[in-house]
Write an enzyme that holds these catalytic residues in place. Sequence first.
Site, PDB file in Angstrom:
ATOM      1  N   ASP A 211      18.229  55.445  42.443  1.00 43.63           N
ATOM      2  CA  ASP A 211      19.562  54.633  42.784  1.00 43.63           C
ATOM      3  C   ASP A 211      20.699  55.288  41.724  1.00 43.63           C
ATOM      4  OD1 ASP A 211      17.972  52.884  44.168  1.00 43.63           O
ATOM      5  OD2 ASP A 211      18.440  51.095  42.989  1.00 43.63           O
ATOM      6  N   ALA A 212      20.264  55.766  40.708  1.00 41.39           N
ATOM      7  CA  ALA A 212      21.228  56.355  39.770  1.00 41.39           C
ATOM      8  C   ALA A 212      21.651  57.702  40.288  1.00 41.39           C
ATOM      9  CB  ALA A 212      20.393  56.566  38.508  1.00 41.39           C
ATOM     10  N   GLU A 213      20.770  58.293  41.112  1.00 39.65           N
ATOM     11  CA  GLU A 213      21.313  59.864  41.642  1.00 39.65           C
ATOM     12  C   GLU A 213      22.259  59.550  42.759  1.00 39.65           C
ATOM     13  OE1 GLU A 213      17.860  63.061  42.318  1.00 39.65           O
ATOM     14  OE2 GLU A 213      16.759  61.161  41.998  1.00 39.65           O
ATOM     15  N   TYR A 214      21.872  58.308  43.476  1.00 44.36           N
ATOM     16  CA  TYR A 214      22.860  58.096  44.604  1.00 44.36           C
ATOM     17  C   TYR A 214      24.082  57.636  44.025  1.00 44.36           C
ATOM     18  CZ  TYR A 214      24.671  55.378  48.431  1.00 44.36           C
ATOM     19  OH  TYR A 214      25.407  54.745  49.380  1.00 44.36           O
TER      20      TYR A 214
ATOM     21  N   GLU B 109       9.742  44.153  73.034  1.00 43.37           N
ATOM     22  CA  GLU B 109      10.339  43.980  71.592  1.00 43.37           C
ATOM     23  C   GLU B 109      10.072  42.790  71.003  1.00 43.37           C
ATOM     24  OE1 GLU B 109      14.627  45.166  72.045  1.00 43.37           O
ATOM     25  OE2 GLU B 109      13.959  45.775  74.443  1.00 43.37           O
TER      26      GLU B 109
ATOM     27  N   LYS C 229      11.413  39.324  69.175  1.00 48.13           N
ATOM     28  CA  LYS C 229      12.924  39.014  69.253  1.00 48.13           C
ATOM     29  C   LYS C 229      13.083  37.982  67.882  1.00 48.13           C
ATOM     30  CE  LYS C 229      14.759  35.016  72.201  1.00 48.13           C
ATOM     31  NZ  LYS C 229      15.497  34.465  71.141  1.00 48.13           N
TER      32      LYS C 229
ATOM     33  N   ASP D 226      14.951  36.349  65.215  1.00 51.85           N
ATOM     34  CA  ASP D 226      15.779  35.211  65.188  1.00 51.85           C
ATOM     35  C   ASP D 226      16.869  35.354  64.315  1.00 51.85           C
ATOM     36  OD1 ASP D 226      16.415  32.778  65.997  1.00 51.85           O
ATOM     37  OD2 ASP D 226      15.076  31.602  64.706  1.00 51.85           O
TER      38      ASP D 226
ATOM     39  N   ARG E  95      28.859  37.553  69.488  1.00 49.83           N
ATOM     40  CA  ARG E  95      28.450  37.232  70.805  1.00 49.83           C
ATOM     41  C   ARG E  95      29.479  36.082  71.434  1.00 49.83           C
ATOM     42  NH1 ARG E  95      25.477  33.242  73.516  1.00 49.83           N
ATOM     43  NH2 ARG E  95      24.847  33.956  75.682  1.00 49.83           N
TER      44      ARG E  95
ATOM     45  N   GLU F  77      20.799  42.831  66.778  1.00 48.63           N
ATOM     46  CA  GLU F  77      20.770  41.497  66.217  1.00 48.63           C
ATOM     47  C   GLU F  77      20.916  41.363  64.588  1.00 48.63           C
ATOM     48  OE1 GLU F  77      19.961  39.270  68.443  1.00 48.63           O
ATOM     49  OE2 GLU F  77      19.150  37.586  67.526  1.00 48.63           O
TER      50      GLU F  77
ATOM     51  N   TYR G 182      19.680  45.138  63.550  1.00 50.39           N
ATOM     52  CA  TYR G 182      18.753  45.879  64.657  1.00 50.39           C
ATOM     53  C   TYR G 182      19.389  45.986  65.856  1.00 50.39           C
ATOM     54  CZ  TYR G 182      15.006  44.858  61.162  1.00 50.39           C
ATOM     55  OH  TYR G 182      14.368  45.035  59.994  1.00 50.39           O
TER      56      TYR G 182
ATOM     57  N   LYS H  47      11.808  43.726  78.924  1.00 51.40           N
ATOM     58  CA  LYS H  47      12.633  44.053  79.589  1.00 51.40           C
ATOM     59  C   LYS H  47      12.157  44.976  80.555  1.00 51.40           C
ATOM     60  CE  LYS H  47      16.082  43.577  75.869  1.00 51.40           C
ATOM     61  NZ  LYS H  47      16.374  44.398  74.655  1.00 51.40           N
TER      62      LYS H  47
ATOM     63  N   LYS I 114       8.730  32.928  74.514  1.00 50.18           N
ATOM     64  CA  LYS I 114       9.073  32.070  73.325  1.00 50.18           C
ATOM     65  C   LYS I 114       7.830  31.467  72.678  1.00 50.18           C
ATOM     66  CE  LYS I 114      12.794  30.165  72.374  1.00 50.18           C
ATOM     67  NZ  LYS I 114      14.037  30.396  71.663  1.00 50.18           N
TER      68      LYS I 114
ATOM     69  N   CYS J   3       7.913   8.155  34.731  1.00 42.85           N
ATOM     70  CA  CYS J   3       7.863   9.596  35.052  1.00 42.85           C
ATOM     71  C   CYS J   3       6.270   9.693  35.202  1.00 42.85           C
ATOM     72  CB  CYS J   3       8.140  10.562  33.937  1.00 42.85           C
ATOM     73  SG  CYS J   3       7.663  11.978  34.292  1.00 42.85           S
TER      74      CYS J   3
ATOM     75  N   CYS K 139       4.927  12.074  31.887  1.00 41.88           N
ATOM     76  CA  CYS K 139       5.283  11.653  30.655  1.00 41.88           C
ATOM     77  C   CYS K 139       5.253  10.138  30.271  1.00 41.88           C
ATOM     78  CB  CYS K 139       6.329  12.407  29.815  1.00 41.88           C
ATOM     79  SG  CYS K 139       7.862  11.732  30.517  1.00 41.88           S
TER      80      CYS K 139
ATOM     81  N   CYS L  46      13.564  11.586  35.693  1.00 39.78           N
ATOM     82  CA  CYS L  46      12.849  11.218  34.365  1.00 39.78           C
ATOM     83  C   CYS L  46      14.006  11.516  33.007  1.00 39.78           C
ATOM     84  CB  CYS L  46      11.742  12.170  34.217  1.00 39.78           C
ATOM     85  SG  CYS L  46      11.124  12.231  32.427  1.00 39.78           S
TER      86      CYS L  46
ATOM     87  N   CYS M 253       9.832  15.596  28.017  1.00 42.87           N
ATOM     88  CA  CYS M 253       8.925  15.630  29.226  1.00 42.87           C
ATOM     89  C   CYS M 253       8.212  16.937  29.473  1.00 42.87           C
ATOM     90  CB  CYS M 253       9.359  15.006  30.337  1.00 42.87           C
ATOM     91  SG  CYS M 253       8.273  15.228  31.861  1.00 42.87           S
TER      92      CYS M 253
HETATM   93  S1  IVH Z   1      18.436  41.284  75.100  1.00 41.01           S
HETATM   94  C1  IVH Z   1      20.871  40.194  78.400  1.00 41.01           C
HETATM   95  N1  IVH Z   1      16.544  42.144  72.808  1.00 41.01           N
HETATM   96  O1  IVH Z   1      17.672  36.498  71.818  1.00 41.01           O
HETATM   97  C2  IVH Z   1      19.842  40.422  77.268  1.00 41.01           C
HETATM   98  N2  IVH Z   1      17.670  40.071  72.655  1.00 41.01           N
HETATM   99  O2  IVH Z   1      17.517  34.714  73.851  1.00 41.01           O
HETATM  100  C3  IVH Z   1      20.329  39.780  76.101  1.00 41.01           C
HETATM  101  N3  IVH Z   1      17.289  38.570  70.727  1.00 41.01           N
HETATM  102  O3  IVH Z   1      21.261  36.445  72.419  1.00 41.01           O
HETATM  103  C4  IVH Z   1      19.541  39.989  74.754  1.00 41.01           C
HETATM  104  N4  IVH Z   1      16.069  40.200  69.662  1.00 41.01           N
HETATM  105  O4  IVH Z   1      20.411  36.851  70.080  1.00 41.01           O
HETATM  106  C5  IVH Z   1      17.663  41.002  73.375  1.00 41.01           C
HETATM  107  N5  IVH Z   1      15.156  42.686  71.194  1.00 41.01           N
HETATM  108  C6  IVH Z   1      16.030  41.770  71.657  1.00 41.01           C
HETATM  109  C7  IVH Z   1      16.362  40.726  70.957  1.00 41.01           C
HETATM  110  C8  IVH Z   1      17.219  39.627  71.461  1.00 41.01           C
HETATM  111  C9  IVH Z   1      16.488  39.059  69.751  1.00 41.01           C
HETATM  112  C10 IVH Z   1      18.212  37.601  70.690  1.00 41.01           C
HETATM  113  C11 IVH Z   1      19.740  37.673  71.138  1.00 41.01           C
HETATM  114  C12 IVH Z   1      19.786  37.003  72.564  1.00 41.01           C
HETATM  115  C13 IVH Z   1      18.835  36.174  72.575  1.00 41.01           C
HETATM  116  C14 IVH Z   1      18.478  35.856  73.884  1.00 41.01           C
END
Ligand code: IVH
Length: 662
Positions: free
Chosen positions: A32-35, A112, A114, A116, A135, A170, A220, A286, A310, A402, A405, A420, A425
Amino acid sequence: MTDIAREMTTLREQLRHHEHLYYVLDSPEISDAEYDAMMRRLQALEAEHPELTASDSPTKRVGGKPREGFVKVAHSSPMLSLDNALNEAELRDFDRRVNDLLEGKSYCYVAELKIDGLSMAALYRDGQFFQAVTRGDGVVGEDVTENARTIRSLPLHAKNRLPAFEVRGETVMNRQAFERLNGEREERGLSRFANPRNAAAGSLRVLEPQITASRRLDYYTYFLFVDGRPALDSHWQALEELARMGFKVNRHRKLCSSVDEVLGFCAEWEGRREELPYEIDGVVVKVDSVEQQRRLGFTAKAPRWAIAFKYPARQAVTTVEGIEVQVGRTGALTPVARLRPVEVSGVTVSRATLHNEDEIERLGLEIGDDVVIERSGDVIPKVVRVHAQGSYRRQFRMPARCPVCGGTVVREEGEAASRCINTNCSARLKESILHFASRGVMNIDGVGEALVDQLVGRGIVQSVADLYDLTTEKLMELERMGQKSAGNIIRNIQNSKKNSLPRVLTALGIRFVGERTAGFLAEAFGSMDRIAGAGLVELEQAEEVGPKVAESVFQFFREPRNQELVDRLRTAGLQFEYRSAKPKGGPLGGLSFVITGTLPTLSRDEAKQLIEGAGGKVNGSVSKKTNYLVAGTDAGSKLDKAHELRVAVINEKQLLDMTKQG
Ligand code: IVH
């Protein structure tokens, strides 16, 4: 190109390279220091040669300006949502539809994780980041450019020569950052964020970019668009291209040639989701070929070429076998449900927090009931609702004494917690010591639960101040304690004396005084004694200190036991003075400054320390009370504001001259 220009280009390239290694690939190669040293050199050169400064330079991440509100921006093409498949059969249905619509042609899927989080588009022109949009409702989002700029995994400069492109992905907060943030919020008497997703959303949509920066978000990416359409013919290739361009792309992804392979990926990650540093709620599937995506098209709200598999919410139903009461550092009694052990996504859960009496009442919970419990980012699971009342139920009553104690328990008017009130305590003492020694407070490595249990249990430590009287010999009397570890612990304790006043203040465990408030108090008063001696009105003068905090601080220092503790810590040699704040004396005494832009030689922090060291105060925004605005290159709205309010504007040299006078 001049030598200077060449050096600046090289520095920018090197800094970008190391940022990519650190934030995107998680594998730094330099310290980190070099950076920091490289960054400082570039900042200095940019300040001297503003004409050679690039707008996507790595120096341009921090110091964003606060905003009045968010501007609405239309997306280049709608940011749609996805249909869900809740089980294997529904995913197979989806695959069948794809197969039918593609009339028997072969196709592949990209699976991929998903994550959250919160989806966001980031727009680039000539390889440079220039706008980020949430979005929103899918058609129109909010411009969060300045906040997004602080996300270190979002490159400000992408390795690509396209005149304009857009990435979508995301924004997430990982579990560790989430826990830390909630901990800090609790300390300050604020409500916790329910899950990392809400925390990420709350952090991206704040008006002060500095706050976003402190929240450590990640980004990501999963789409690369030109003119609102996929830039490449294959989604898989687009992900690889994004990674090549310097974006963070989740490496847990798979190109699958059958739905069975996709299901295999889904099953694998359902079992492994705990290994990830962030929360996922499923897998996005996809169709890989963009040509086939086009043929499949969209329904009114979602593509026909993608689906979200899901995972079930991490919930389970189990029975509350009892309710135990834990005693915290402030004496607060927390009811904890003892559960019939149940597995929730691979982890056996046997306890869940119930927070306080009101929460139990809100849930309508009695011992013996079946409840739904959920794990959602927090370490400790929570009870969501009563599933079915038990046939033998028993009401819970907060004990009048409590459980540790036997001291009196009181619940004050307007408070959710019962406490308490016995300051001796042992549960309170243990928790206080653990807080005192914890990371981010006094940082005393080695003083953990096992050691504290023994120290308190044997009566060796009866106050945190006793830590400073411990010796290697004394520690060696404890079970399983060799000379070497004992020596290390004593050294760590002694080293902790170097911690600054804000840390010491935080360590005292005054209610509502976390790291941030402690900083403001130290800043405003300059020493422990001035804080201890301050009246309520004076205390409220400090930044972010309202009546509730002021009352708590005031009462703390009126309590004889606390006064004794503070005296002992002083004798032990802890830092009671705050070096950078000398409110009255010094050549800049009584003057208030705001710093903006990049200064030629000083970093912001250095300028701040210099001003405070000379008795001045530094604020974040220009107001009528500001005496001077110190402006460097690229000063933005603060400079306009200073002109508007007729605040004097000075440069670094003038500031340095001022600090030398008097
Ligand atoms: S594709 C039309 N890829 O999940 C395609 N979404 O339930 C739309 N999400 O609104 C999204 N990882 O917030 C896509 N690898 C991923 C994702 C991803 C998380 C979230 C995203 C989206 C929601 C859809």
